[in-house]
Design a protein around this motif. Sequence first.
Motif, PDB file in Angstrom:
ATOM      1  N   LEU A 148      27.974  14.439  50.989  1.00  0.00           N
ATOM      2  CA  LEU A 148      27.010  13.682  50.180  1.00  0.00           C
ATOM      3  C   LEU A 148      26.530  14.545  49.026  1.00  0.00           C
ATOM      4  N   GLY A 149      26.645  14.002  47.816  1.00  0.00           N
ATOM      5  CA  GLY A 149      26.050  14.643  46.651  1.00  0.00           C
ATOM      6  C   GLY A 149      24.758  13.939  46.293  1.00  0.00           C
ATOM      7  N   LEU A 150      23.672  14.719  46.146  1.00  0.00           N
ATOM      8  CA  LEU A 150      22.361  14.131  45.859  1.00  0.00           C
ATOM      9  C   LEU A 150      21.528  15.133  45.076  1.00  0.00           C
ATOM     10  N   ASN A 151      20.990  14.670  43.960  1.00  0.00           N
ATOM     11  CA  ASN A 151      20.139  15.529  43.126  1.00  0.00           C
ATOM     12  C   ASN A 151      20.830  16.841  42.771  1.00  0.00           C
ATOM     13  N   GLN A 152      22.119  16.715  42.423  1.00  0.00           N
ATOM     14  CA  GLN A 152      22.923  17.856  41.991  1.00  0.00           C
ATOM     15  C   GLN A 152      23.134  18.891  43.098  1.00  0.00           C
ATOM     16  N   LYS A 153      22.916  18.503  44.352  1.00  0.00           N
ATOM     17  CA  LYS A 153      23.182  19.367  45.498  1.00  0.00           C
ATOM     18  C   LYS A 153      24.227  18.704  46.394  1.00  0.00           C
ATOM     19  N   VAL A 183      17.850  16.826  53.156  1.00  0.00           N
ATOM     20  CA  VAL A 183      18.067  16.041  51.939  1.00  0.00           C
ATOM     21  C   VAL A 183      16.740  15.726  51.257  1.00  0.00           C
ATOM     22  N   PHE A 184      15.744  15.392  52.056  1.00  0.00           N
ATOM     23  CA  PHE A 184      14.414  15.055  51.533  1.00  0.00           C
ATOM     24  C   PHE A 184      13.445  16.180  51.916  1.00  0.00           C
ATOM     25  N   GLY A 185      13.537  17.309  51.252  1.00  0.00           N
ATOM     26  CA  GLY A 185      12.717  18.455  51.627  1.00  0.00           C
ATOM     27  C   GLY A 185      13.134  18.965  52.991  1.00  0.00           C
ATOM     28  N   ASP A 186      12.216  18.863  53.943  1.00  0.00           N
ATOM     29  CA  ASP A 186      12.549  19.273  55.310  1.00  0.00           C
ATOM     30  C   ASP A 186      13.150  18.126  56.117  1.00  0.00           C
ATOM     31  N   PRO A 220      22.540   8.500  45.601  1.00  0.00           N
ATOM     32  CA  PRO A 220      23.535   9.574  45.714  1.00  0.00           C
ATOM     33  C   PRO A 220      24.304   9.783  44.421  1.00  0.00           C
ATOM     34  N   ASP A 221      24.626  11.058  44.141  1.00  0.00           N
ATOM     35  CA  ASP A 221      25.525  11.365  43.033  1.00  0.00           C
ATOM     36  C   ASP A 221      26.957  11.022  43.415  1.00  0.00           C
ATOM     37  N   SER A 222      27.306  11.243  44.698  1.00  0.00           N
ATOM     38  CA  SER A 222      28.652  10.974  45.188  1.00  0.00           C
ATOM     39  C   SER A 222      28.636  10.962  46.708  1.00  0.00           C
ATOM     40  N   TRP A 223      29.706  10.435  47.271  1.00  0.00           N
ATOM     41  CA  TRP A 223      29.892  10.402  48.731  1.00  0.00           C
ATOM     42  C   TRP A 223      31.399  10.412  48.943  1.00  0.00           C
ATOM     43  N   ARG A 224      31.937  11.529  49.478  1.00  0.00           N
ATOM     44  CA  ARG A 224      33.377  11.762  49.436  1.00  0.00           C
ATOM     45  C   ARG A 224      33.904  12.273  50.777  1.00  0.00           C
ATOM     46  N   PHE A 225      35.129  11.825  51.100  1.00  0.00           N
ATOM     47  CA  PHE A 225      35.883  12.390  52.215  1.00  0.00           C
ATOM     48  C   PHE A 225      37.255  12.809  51.698  1.00  0.00           C
TER      49      PHE A 225
END
Length: 783
Positions: A148-153, A183-186, A220-225
């Motif tokens: 999972l790509g989220l917030n450039q992470k 993903v959301f802080g802690d 999400p920025d991306s979601w890849r397998f």
Amino acid sequence: MKKWTVHADKLYKDDLNFEYAQTAVPFAKGELKNEELGDLVITDGERTYPLQLVPTAFWRDGSIRILAVRFLGFFPGNRKKDFTLKIRENEADGADFPVLRASRTEDGYLVETGALSVRLKNHADFVFEEITAGGRRYAKEQLDGPVLGLNQKTFRPYIGEWRIVEEGPVIVILEGAGEYQKVFGDDAARLTVRLTFTAGKPWIDAAVRLFNDSMGDMVPDSWRFSVKASGEAEICALSDSGSAEVIRTTGTSELSEIENKIRAEKGFFRTMTGISNYLTRFAISSKGENLSLRVTAEDLISEANEHFAEVLYGTFMADFCDENGGVCAAVYQAQQNFPKAIAADRNGLSVFLIPEGKEKVLFSSGMAREQRFQLHFHDAAEPVEELDSRSLIYQMPVQPWVDPVLFEKAGFMPGIVTDVEKADPETELLFIDLADHHGRAYGMMNWGDFPDDNYTAQGRGGGKLVWTNNEYDFPHAMFSLYARTGARRFLDYARISALHWMDVDICHYSTNPLNIGGQWEHTNGHTGGSEEGNGNKGTMVCSHEWVEGLIDLWHFTADRRAMDAAEGIGENVLRLLDTPMYQKPGEATARETGWALRTLTALYTETGEERWLSKCRAIISQFRQWNDRYGIWISPYTDNTVIRVGFMISVAAGSLMRFYRVMPDPELKELILTAVDDLIENFMNPYGMFYYKELPSLMRNGNNTLLLESMYIGYELTGDPKYLKCGIKTFRLQFKRVPSLNNRKRIAEDAVLVGNAPTKSFAQSFLPMVQYYNALLKEGIEF
């Protein structure tokens, strides 16, 4: 002799050997006992086939009411075929077939299909520990994601425990519950991974479900397998490039010649993509070049497609293959669930469930969404034509069906099956057109739902599209139509809508207990959108929470999550009914408490659990008090008027009737009949049409088909055809209201909309119309 026929329609041009198929078979009370399951076989008269059975409903005497039947059969090319489900007599088992095993290991599971083996590990930051197929081993380093790509992470999945969902000789389903940590802080974003393995087959059906367990939006920025050709290889990325050496062809007629040339080259390494809406368009490279495909809103707008897309739009696949074999990945309903992308190169292949790009996928607080893809492991000699065919079968699998009379005998969806000898062709065509002509919305979070133009124009969405959120239970109406016809597209219409409902329209996370597990009322963004830190802004009300379609999904697919979702909605309704709004008779409208009664009655019928009954009795008591107060079910409208609202009274009558069928009671019968008789006496104009509402400013001609259900109920309770005659004008009117089949496409917000007929129209009208229609036929009343 106990036996039941299972039909398979003509579908594919080539024979399918030991092909997976599944259907649901209903039984009359006492017809099939639980202890007889082990004696059942499925045969075509020449041999028996591997069989797996899942009872999904029981009668109160313990006999089976609905049975999910999974089997591996032989389906001849270009011909229909019948199978027989029967109690074994002297039939011998068929030819030896690979044994499907799921064995517990020290730290997870080993699954062996006979064509591949897969190791799954508990408490790991990967899904697959190892896959071996055709002598080729893929280690965990080669099986990457879903990332999972989220917030450039970038976040890797952490899988806690794997569990067996279902195990048998035909399929094994395992599910891993996990999360994307911090993903959301802690806090984490939840996910589940559900893997389905089929006996003797070298492919895996992977379904990954992502949840937004936060009080704000998740984009999400991306979601890849990805599958890598080796542990040292890079991740296959998306690319818009493609040299002149890439071979492009449409259809399969030239594939053999192309493949022979590629295989003759030294250092064979083939990459390939395929996409279709009619014939598949292939891009093939013999040099391992990067080949990528995307699906965007603009692509869908510019492409013609005449399929009913719940059944099939086309394939969407990528493959890499060298001398040691390869992997072909196909994304299930990629176009319908855009944005999507897929790519293959010398490094391997990648499936982008959410690709990077300008088109975003918004998960509001509490939303979930499941996406599926197939991994087909094959040897180097596997023809591209076979890979293409398998990817298309993945999109549109074989779907057997049973005779509608079985549903009638089982008392399943009563009153919907029509005597073929008496059927009126024009009415039957009306039902089909009403079903086929519903609107469709492409988009990952929209597929399975459709917005309502009137709600949107009324400003209910604050200038945004108002999604109906399966108002009036569209899936239940479609499952009912499938049961009475056996036409597989109606099953697919129902299934796709119910899956959307189960993911998007139900609240999976909230700090407000009155939201958890409930179904959002029609609103913008499906949930009303999120307010950062405060969760969703949508509304939960009893009048917009249904369960019958989800229960049907459980019956027809044996997916237990559907039944769990239905019970979650029921628990939400119970919590809402404890709030002050629902405590005074008449202040909560017939629509509110009527739909609540329908939901709770359905859950009691299915489960037999007493917890659903207490609130049912309380609602009925309120209806009686309300009737005693006014002499009939009328509600405040202006500050100084109380009026009849026919369709709301019909909701109440229909819900009370559902309870009466389960718990007959003379006083309840009288209460229902009083309401129906009052509609005839006080809510109908001199020309045989019901009013819209009982107020001079609102007494236009009505056309709501729920009034037909009231007339049918009057007939069912008394046997008097006078009730049926009162609905004839309303019934005739429906023949003038069929929407045209409209394939006009347009982009609206994050959706591509096809057509304009909201799904709620069919959902509201079909069951009242078909029950009323069958009663007319029974009485020989002309219409």
